[in-house]
Write a protein that holds these residues in place. Structure first.
Motif, PDB file in Angstrom:
ATOM      1  N   MET A  48       0.816  -1.219   0.000  1.00 49.07           N
ATOM      2  CA  MET A  48       0.000   0.000   0.000  1.00 49.07           C
ATOM      3  C   MET A  48       0.848   1.267   0.000  1.00 49.07           C
ATOM      4  O   MET A  48       0.437   2.294  -0.522  1.00 49.07           O
ATOM      5  CB  MET A  48      -0.925   0.001   1.210  1.00 49.07           C
ATOM      6  CG  MET A  48      -2.003  -1.070   1.169  1.00 49.07           C
ATOM      7  SD  MET A  48      -3.233  -0.767  -0.124  1.00 49.07           S
ATOM      8  CE  MET A  48      -4.151   0.594   0.601  1.00 49.07           C
ATOM      9  N   ASP A 156       4.201   5.797  -3.318  1.00 47.67           N
ATOM     10  CA  ASP A 156       3.759   4.762  -4.247  1.00 47.67           C
ATOM     11  C   ASP A 156       4.870   3.722  -4.351  1.00 47.67           C
ATOM     12  O   ASP A 156       5.951   4.027  -4.878  1.00 47.67           O
ATOM     13  CB  ASP A 156       3.472   5.374  -5.616  1.00 47.67           C
ATOM     14  CG  ASP A 156       2.865   4.365  -6.589  1.00 47.67           C
ATOM     15  OD1 ASP A 156       3.048   3.149  -6.387  1.00 47.67           O
ATOM     16  OD2 ASP A 156       2.218   4.797  -7.564  1.00 47.67           O
ATOM     17  N   ALA A 234      -6.241  -5.367  -2.648  1.00 50.00           N
ATOM     18  CA  ALA A 234      -6.464  -3.912  -2.669  1.00 50.00           C
ATOM     19  C   ALA A 234      -6.826  -3.489  -4.093  1.00 50.00           C
ATOM     20  O   ALA A 234      -6.757  -4.287  -5.030  1.00 50.00           O
ATOM     21  CB  ALA A 234      -5.222  -3.177  -2.178  1.00 50.00           C
ATOM     22  N   ASP A 236      -7.151   0.365  -6.784  1.00 50.98           N
ATOM     23  CA  ASP A 236      -7.020   1.813  -6.968  1.00 50.98           C
ATOM     24  C   ASP A 236      -8.361   2.414  -7.357  1.00 50.98           C
ATOM     25  O   ASP A 236      -9.142   1.788  -8.087  1.00 50.98           O
ATOM     26  CB  ASP A 236      -6.044   2.127  -8.110  1.00 50.98           C
ATOM     27  CG  ASP A 236      -4.591   2.052  -7.693  1.00 50.98           C
ATOM     28  OD1 ASP A 236      -4.318   2.107  -6.482  1.00 50.98           O
ATOM     29  OD2 ASP A 236      -3.738   1.942  -8.586  1.00 50.98           O
ATOM     30  N   HIS A 250      -3.078   9.763   4.734  1.00 48.16           N
ATOM     31  CA  HIS A 250      -3.648   8.433   4.569  1.00 48.16           C
ATOM     32  C   HIS A 250      -4.542   8.183   5.785  1.00 48.16           C
ATOM     33  O   HIS A 250      -4.334   8.755   6.866  1.00 48.16           O
ATOM     34  CB  HIS A 250      -2.596   7.342   4.348  1.00 48.16           C
ATOM     35  CG  HIS A 250      -1.387   7.353   5.218  1.00 48.16           C
ATOM     36  ND1 HIS A 250      -0.964   6.253   5.910  1.00 48.16           N
ATOM     37  CD2 HIS A 250      -0.478   8.331   5.501  1.00 48.16           C
ATOM     38  CE1 HIS A 250       0.142   6.526   6.568  1.00 48.16           C
ATOM     39  NE2 HIS A 250       0.459   7.780   6.346  1.00 48.16           N
ATOM     40  N   TYR A 265      -8.522   1.280   4.550  1.00 50.25           N
ATOM     41  CA  TYR A 265      -7.269   2.035   4.571  1.00 50.25           C
ATOM     42  C   TYR A 265      -7.120   2.718   3.214  1.00 50.25           C
ATOM     43  O   TYR A 265      -7.137   2.058   2.177  1.00 50.25           O
ATOM     44  CB  TYR A 265      -6.099   1.083   4.838  1.00 50.25           C
ATOM     45  CG  TYR A 265      -4.729   1.720   4.932  1.00 50.25           C
ATOM     46  CD1 TYR A 265      -4.549   2.950   5.567  1.00 50.25           C
ATOM     47  CD2 TYR A 265      -3.608   1.075   4.409  1.00 50.25           C
ATOM     48  CE1 TYR A 265      -3.285   3.517   5.674  1.00 50.25           C
ATOM     49  CE2 TYR A 265      -2.339   1.630   4.515  1.00 50.25           C
ATOM     50  CZ  TYR A 265      -2.186   2.846   5.147  1.00 50.25           C
ATOM     51  OH  TYR A 265      -0.929   3.418   5.245  1.00 50.25           O
ATOM     52  N   ALA A 275      -5.032   4.458  -3.384  1.00 47.15           N
ATOM     53  CA  ALA A 275      -4.969   3.018  -3.144  1.00 47.15           C
ATOM     54  C   ALA A 275      -5.890   2.704  -1.984  1.00 47.15           C
ATOM     55  O   ALA A 275      -5.856   3.373  -0.942  1.00 47.15           O
ATOM     56  CB  ALA A 275      -3.543   2.583  -2.835  1.00 47.15           C
ATOM     57  N   GLY A 277      -7.606  -0.370   0.482  1.00 47.16           N
ATOM     58  CA  GLY A 277      -7.495  -1.756   0.944  1.00 47.16           C
ATOM     59  C   GLY A 277      -7.946  -1.839   2.378  1.00 47.16           C
ATOM     60  O   GLY A 277      -8.574  -0.921   2.894  1.00 47.16           O
ATOM     61  N   VAL A 278      -7.527  -2.868   2.988  1.00 52.02           N
ATOM     62  CA  VAL A 278      -6.786  -3.991   2.438  1.00 52.02           C
ATOM     63  C   VAL A 278      -7.203  -5.199   3.272  1.00 52.02           C
ATOM     64  O   VAL A 278      -7.495  -5.061   4.453  1.00 52.02           O
ATOM     65  CB  VAL A 278      -5.262  -3.735   2.488  1.00 52.02           C
ATOM     66  CG1 VAL A 278      -4.768  -3.595   3.899  1.00 52.02           C
ATOM     67  CG2 VAL A 278      -4.464  -4.788   1.758  1.00 52.02           C
TER      68      VAL A 278
END
Length: 433
Positions: A48, A156, A234, A236, A250, A265, A275, A277-278
């Protein structure tokens, strides 16, 4: 004739590449062996990207001193990678917001989690519901409060791996990469190590580093029972029109709803994606992306940030974290001859701990570990007592059905290899993926 070098590294993810880069900077010749068609296709590709100080429970115990060292050196480490590769890795520095959606969860955070946060070497700031929504206006109206962990970062992982890969493959350092090559055996003796490769070649070296993620147990027989994969799914999303960070933090929450638990998350990316997730499935080793897993994540996000649940889904993926039975990395010599170093078991903290892992392993390999390094290595020592590893769960019917969603190609499967042998290397003196 075997390939020869000072150190052979098995595994070309973020940990293996970080170690290779650090060793090469010291003039150590390295052969990096990886089974993937390109470096970083395992857990590093599925991460992540949170650089965590407190969010992960394992950050809050003995590992906190190691986490602190890694967080302190992270900016300088990224500068070094940038200088070596020319690839800049954007970093989100707003911190992590952990919120509660009801009074029971806020009570849990205040009574059970906050004392641990206060005992860690990092800051924590209490947030009212209004504070939280001022920081992130898209948060649900259900939010009753939370906490800001201001020293957490995010990046990333694919951009980080692009920078590390470019640095490792630059040709300006004493690193040779053997890609799409599986290690099938590792032998160690008083004069060095040897690694057998699936194509019949061998690598001989003074020392070997095993950084093969969840497959590291293949080469670490004494620790095989303590290592296992942890599957995480996860995906996008991209807010319409977003071209840069759509969130400044985040965001994480633990939610109990309709008899189920959710752990949404959200990690914003510099190019406008988020992103999301998870899932967390211990001792599950497949990388199938199931509709059930996607829906579980979406339900959690809908409760935490309703608008985000409507954003179009892009890439979907599953990764296999390299789990250890106590959720802490295993760092140190593991053979009778002091030739094989383990660098694995980071669980969900591989990106977080990459700089300090590279630093500590390089000190071990070079025999330069001082008092501070020895103190940090003691936290992660391979001969510590481990609790029992979790058993694989019984497969659910949905997990057995083929997914209608295209899974991401992650860690290439590797056949079981023979355990580390303590016989002296055959042929010329010594070497090991």
């Amino acid at each position: 004739m075997p390939e020869t070098c000072d150190v052979v590294i098995i595994g070309g993810g973020v940990i293996g590449c970080a170690i290779a880069h650090r060793l090469a900077a010291r003039g150590t010749s390295v052969v990096l062996v990886d089974a993937g068609q390109r470096l970083g296709l395992g857990a590093s590709d599925g991460a992540m990207g949170g650089i965590l100080t407190q969010t992960e429970p394992s950050c809050l115990g003995p590992l906190s001193s190691v986490i602190k060292r890694s967080r302190d050196v992270y900016p300088r480490w990224l500068e070094e990678i940038h200088a070596a590769s020319g690839v800049e890795v954007p970093v989100l520095d707003g911190g992590d917001i952990q919120v509660a959606l009801d009074e029971a969860e806020m009570e849990r955070l205040e009574s059970k989690v906050l004392p641990q946060w206060k005992n860690s070497p990092f800051a924590v700031e209490r947030l009212t519901a209004a504070d939280a929504r001022n920081l992130e206006p898209l948060l649900s109206e259900r939010v009753v409060g939370g906490f800001l962990l201001p020293e957490e970062l995010a990046l990333d992982p694919r951009v980080l791996m692009a920078a590390l890969t470019t640095a490792v493959l630059s040709g300006r350092t004493p690193i040779r990469v053997l890609g799409a090559v599986r290690a099938t055996g590792l032998r160690t003796g008083p004069r060095g190590v040897e690694v057998d490769l699936h194509d019949g070649r061998r690598v001989s070296a003074e020392q070997a580093v095993v950084a093969a993620g969840h497959l590291s147990g293949v080469f670490l027989p004494r620790h095989r029972a303590h290592l296992f994969p942890i599957k995480g799914v996860a995906f996008d999303v991209r807010p319409p029109g977003a071209a840069t960070y759509p969130l400044r933090h985040h965001i994480f929450a633990e939610i109990k709803q309709d008899g189920r638990e959710y752990f949404p998350y959200l990690v914003p990316r510099h190019d406008g994606r988020v992103a999301v997730g998870v899932t967390y499935e211990e001792n599950v080793g497949d990388v199938t992306v199931t509709p059930a897993a996607i829906e579980e994540i979406r339900q959690g996000v809908a409760a935490l940030m309703p608008r985000a649940a409507t954003w179009p889904i892009g890439r979907r993926w599953a990764g296999l974290r390299p789990g250890s039975a106590d959720h802490m990395p295993i760092l140190g010599h593991v053979d009778d001859h002091g030739r094989v170093v383990a660098a694995t078991g980071h669980s969900g903290l591989g990106v977080t701990l990459a700089p300090v892992t590279a630093e500590l392993v390089a000190a071990l390999v070079g025999g330069t570990a001082g008092a501070r390094e020895r103190e940090l290595l003691a936290v992660c020592r391979p001969d510590r007592p481990f609790p029992p590893a979790p058993f694989p769960p019984a497969p659910a019917p949905s997990a057995l059905a083929p997914s209608a969603l295209a899974p991401s190609a992650l860690a290439p499967s590797a056949p079981a290899a023979p355990p580390v042998s303590s016989t002296p290397p055959v042929s010329p003196p010594p070497t090991a993926p």
